[in-house]
Scaffold this motif. Structure first.
Motif, PDB file in Angstrom:
ATOM      1  N   VAL A  35      47.329  47.201  28.551  1.00  0.00           N
ATOM      2  CA  VAL A  35      46.664  46.428  29.600  1.00  0.00           C
ATOM      3  C   VAL A  35      47.671  46.259  30.732  1.00  0.00           C
ATOM      4  O   VAL A  35      48.803  45.821  30.501  1.00  0.00           O
ATOM      5  CB  VAL A  35      46.187  45.050  29.093  1.00  0.00           C
ATOM      6  CG1 VAL A  35      45.592  44.231  30.230  1.00  0.00           C
ATOM      7  CG2 VAL A  35      45.164  45.220  27.969  1.00  0.00           C
ATOM      8  N   CYS A  56      43.774  45.904  35.312  1.00  0.00           N
ATOM      9  CA  CYS A  56      43.143  44.665  35.745  1.00  0.00           C
ATOM     10  C   CYS A  56      43.173  44.539  37.264  1.00  0.00           C
ATOM     11  O   CYS A  56      44.153  44.910  37.914  1.00  0.00           O
ATOM     12  CB  CYS A  56      43.849  43.463  35.123  1.00  0.00           C
ATOM     13  SG  CYS A  56      43.741  43.446  33.331  1.00  0.00           S
ATOM     14  N   ARG A 108      47.848  37.952  38.943  1.00  0.00           N
ATOM     15  CA  ARG A 108      47.033  37.317  37.905  1.00  0.00           C
ATOM     16  C   ARG A 108      47.828  36.389  37.000  1.00  0.00           C
ATOM     17  O   ARG A 108      47.256  35.702  36.157  1.00  0.00           O
ATOM     18  CB  ARG A 108      46.355  38.385  37.030  1.00  0.00           C
ATOM     19  CG  ARG A 108      45.383  39.293  37.735  1.00  0.00           C
ATOM     20  CD  ARG A 108      43.945  38.877  37.661  1.00  0.00           C
ATOM     21  NE  ARG A 108      43.347  38.725  36.376  1.00  0.00           N
ATOM     22  CZ  ARG A 108      42.544  39.601  35.780  1.00  0.00           C
ATOM     23  NH1 ARG A 108      42.275  40.744  36.356  1.00  0.00           N
ATOM     24  NH2 ARG A 108      41.999  39.318  34.623  1.00  0.00           N
ATOM     25  N   VAL A 140      48.458  44.292  34.011  1.00  0.00           N
ATOM     26  CA  VAL A 140      48.081  43.055  34.693  1.00  0.00           C
ATOM     27  C   VAL A 140      48.896  42.920  35.976  1.00  0.00           C
ATOM     28  O   VAL A 140      50.132  42.870  35.921  1.00  0.00           O
ATOM     29  CB  VAL A 140      48.332  41.830  33.786  1.00  0.00           C
ATOM     30  CG1 VAL A 140      48.017  40.538  34.517  1.00  0.00           C
ATOM     31  CG2 VAL A 140      47.530  41.939  32.503  1.00  0.00           C
ATOM     32  N   ASP A 155      38.049  44.835  36.249  1.00  0.00           N
ATOM     33  CA  ASP A 155      39.012  45.498  35.378  1.00  0.00           C
ATOM     34  C   ASP A 155      38.375  46.806  34.917  1.00  0.00           C
ATOM     35  O   ASP A 155      37.196  46.834  34.582  1.00  0.00           O
ATOM     36  CB  ASP A 155      39.329  44.612  34.172  1.00  0.00           C
ATOM     37  CG  ASP A 155      39.916  43.265  34.574  1.00  0.00           C
ATOM     38  OD1 ASP A 155      40.311  43.101  35.745  1.00  0.00           O
ATOM     39  OD2 ASP A 155      39.980  42.377  33.709  1.00  0.00           O
ATOM     40  N   LEU A 178      41.296  38.811  27.443  1.00  0.00           N
ATOM     41  CA  LEU A 178      41.718  40.094  28.009  1.00  0.00           C
ATOM     42  C   LEU A 178      41.953  41.129  26.905  1.00  0.00           C
ATOM     43  O   LEU A 178      41.563  42.296  27.041  1.00  0.00           O
ATOM     44  CB  LEU A 178      42.982  39.894  28.838  1.00  0.00           C
ATOM     45  CG  LEU A 178      43.373  40.986  29.809  1.00  0.00           C
ATOM     46  CD1 LEU A 178      42.226  41.371  30.721  1.00  0.00           C
ATOM     47  CD2 LEU A 178      44.569  40.532  30.621  1.00  0.00           C
TER      48      LEU A 178
END
Length: 122
Positions: free
Chosen positions: A44, A16, A50, A46, A3, A32
């Motif tokens: 963030v 990520c 994931r 993602v 990440d 996270l």
């Protein structure tokens, strides 16, 4: 691949890696969030790879719990990738995605370029 913090349109985003640990519940979300906050991220990103299938089954409340954690820590969450197979079997998820994309906390986007455009206000 790890990440990594990137500046997207002047916004610090923890991007990520697709092959990282699954984001399957509040504990993983907290980890996270901690990583993102430590690095100074405002968002963030993602990859859909994931997320477990339970995230996309709204009745499990996994998505709600994870999104609430991010909201509590004032960190945006962008789900990046193709979620069409999940949306095609759930009207509730389709509505959730549409409403989320209207807000400022959770976005479902096709790729990082779409995230860049969204952060730039386009």
């Amino acid at each position: 691949m790890a990440d990594i913090l990137q500046q997207l349109e002047g916004t610090p985003v923890l991007v990520c890696a697709p092959d990282g640990a699954p984001l399957s519940g509040e504990r993983e979300a907290t980890d996270l969030i901690g990583n993102g906050a430590y690095q100074g991220a405002a968002w963030v990103a993602v990859p859909v790879e994931r997320l477990t299938d339970d995230f996309f089954r709204l009745r499990t409340r996994v998505a709600g719990d994870i999104v609430q954690k991010f909201a509590n820590y004032r960190l945006g969450l962008a789900v990046i990738g193709d979620i069409s197979r999940h949306v095609s079997v759930s009207t509730a998820l389709e509505d959730f995605v549409r409403e989320s994309n209207r807000g400022r906390q959770l976005w479902f986007l096709s790729d990082l370029d779409a995230l860049r455009a969204r952060l730039a206000g386009r």
